[in-house]
Design an enzyme around this catalytic site. Structure first.
Site, mmCIF file in Angstrom:
data_model
loop_
_atom_site.group_PDB
_atom_site.id
_atom_site.type_symbol
_atom_site.label_atom_id
_atom_site.label_comp_id
_atom_site.label_asym_id
_atom_site.label_seq_id
_atom_site.Cartn_x
_atom_site.Cartn_y
_atom_site.Cartn_z
ATOM 1 N N GLY A 132 93.436 -117.673 91.562
ATOM 2 C CA GLY A 132 93.522 -116.219 91.513
ATOM 3 C C GLY A 132 92.182 -115.536 91.611
ATOM 4 C CB ILE A 133 88.943 -116.028 89.836
ATOM 5 C CG1 ILE A 133 89.461 -115.676 88.439
ATOM 6 C CG2 ILE A 133 87.504 -115.557 90.011
ATOM 7 C CD1 ILE A 133 88.760 -116.436 87.321
ATOM 8 C CB VAL A 214 83.007 -116.482 86.834
ATOM 9 C CG1 VAL A 214 81.770 -115.670 87.179
ATOM 10 C CG2 VAL A 214 83.728 -116.949 88.104
ATOM 11 N NE ARG A 216 87.515 -121.107 78.987
ATOM 12 C CZ ARG A 216 88.033 -119.942 79.343
ATOM 13 N NH1 ARG A 216 87.435 -119.188 80.249
ATOM 14 N NH2 ARG A 216 89.164 -119.515 78.778
ATOM 15 C CG ASP A 240 80.644 -114.007 82.365
ATOM 16 O OD1 ASP A 240 79.881 -113.179 81.824
ATOM 17 O OD2 ASP A 240 81.865 -114.057 82.142
ATOM 18 C CD GLU A 245 80.991 -118.947 76.492
ATOM 19 O OE1 GLU A 245 81.920 -118.161 76.210
ATOM 20 O OE2 GLU A 245 80.840 -119.465 77.623
ATOM 21 C CG HIS A 264 82.887 -115.563 78.188
ATOM 22 N ND1 HIS A 264 83.285 -116.797 77.719
ATOM 23 C CD2 HIS A 264 83.857 -115.192 79.063
ATOM 24 C CE1 HIS A 264 84.434 -117.147 78.265
ATOM 25 N NE2 HIS A 264 84.807 -116.177 79.089
ATOM 26 C CB THR A 265 80.323 -109.448 79.735
ATOM 27 O OG1 THR A 265 79.346 -109.776 80.746
ATOM 28 C CG2 THR A 265 79.679 -109.542 78.366
ATOM 29 C CB ALA A 266 83.550 -112.118 83.955
ATOM 30 C CG ASN A 267 88.993 -110.371 81.091
ATOM 31 O OD1 ASN A 267 89.281 -109.248 81.495
ATOM 32 N ND2 ASN A 267 89.830 -111.110 80.396
#
Length: 303
Positions: A132-133, A214, A216, A240, A245, A264-267
């Site tokens: 999907g991405i 983007v 894991r 990201d 982490e 980790h701000t892509a979402n």
């Protein structure tokens, strides 16, 4: 049929359940759970013999797989695809920042033009895990006239990609790594994808190529990446997600001039809840109608 939202109740998710025509209820009386606010370690508190379906809030479900919480007899759905456009947008931002050396200029502290400024137009972009991405990113990249190389689980051609290979096609993966100006990691985190990008993979990449992760952090060998960047064997890395982490203060990636790290701000949560609410409403409607659910988990595959 009653559906429970928890362990943390979220008004937007509860409204999505009602909008789909379902009734909210306690965990004890519910036949389905919209899970939010805790990990799989609390699932046993809410699971009972009457639970038929559980909607998970994330696209990556590795913690649920590892914990053994994916019980037989219960259908689990992830949020796979729900956040694709948001993450693809962030991916494009990272790629553009890298080509234009924005991270270098932001750190400079003085008026100085950095070397290595490039253009995204006409570049070759390889996508490891073109789900999907990846598909959303391909649409965003269309105006730049890039050449897209893709790897997915099945090897079935990806719309917009010039070439597609299956994940187990070693020669295809090698061709993607050696031929790409940008290698985007967007595959699910499973036992098979752990350290997918290791020292060997990094050695195959062009010396001026960028790695963009983007997915894991576990998909990239962090130590190998740090070594490749420090030695100048890679153009840069935009991350990201990281392993570990959160990335601890003082980690070499923070001071590495070729690295660009976002936490980790892509979402972000501000975008996550509305997108998840749309998925909850659609899957609740499908659940009530007895239709196939979006993002149904394959426990054997791990996603």
């Amino acid at each position: 049929m009653k559906i429970h939202v928890g362990p943390v109740a979220v008004p937007e998710l509860e409204e999505a359940v009602r909008a789909a025509g379902a009734e909210l209820g306690s965990a004890e009386e519910a036949s389905a759970l919209v899970w939010f606010g805790a990990g799989p370690e609390r699932f046993a508190e809410f699971a009972h013999s009457g639970i038929e379906w559980v909607q998970l809030p994330a696209a990556g479900i590795e913690s649920w797989v590892e914990s053994g919480a994916l019980r037989g007899g219960i259908r689990f759905t992830s949020a796979a695809g729900t956040y694709a456009e948001t993450v693809a947008e962030h991916t494009l931002a990272l790629m553009l920042a890298g080509t234009r050396q924005l991270h270098t200029m932001a750190r400079a502290g003085r008026w100085e033009q950095p070397e290595g400024i490039r253009s995204l137009f006409g570049a070759t972009v390889g996508i490891l895990g073109a789900g999907g991405i990846g598909r959303a990113l391909i649409r965003l990249l269309a105006p730049f006239g890039v050449r897209v190389l893709a790897v997915n689980r099945s090897g079935k051609p990806v719309d917009g990609a010039d070439r597609t290979w299956a994940a187990d096609d070693a020669e295809g993966v090698r061709e993607l790594l050696t031929g790409s100006d940008f290698v985007v990691v967007a595959a699910p985190a499973t036992a098979a994808t752990a350290k997918l990008v290791d020292a060997g993979a990094l050695a195959l990449m062009k010396p001026d190529a960028w790695l963009v992760n983007v997915a894991r952090g576990s998909l990239v060998d962090t130590d190998a990446l740090v070594d490749a960047l420090a030695a100048g064997r890679l153009g840069g890395a935009a991350l990201d997600v990281t392993d570990p982490e959160p990335l601890p203060a003082g980690h070499p990636l923070f001071s590495e001039p070729r690295a660009l790290v976002s936490p980790h701000t892509a979402n972000p949560k501000s975008l996550l809840i509305p997108a998840l609410a749309r998925r909850v409403e659609e899957n609740t409607r499908r659940y009530l109608a007895g239709e196939p659910l979006l993002g149904e988990v394959d426990p054997a595959a791990g996603y």
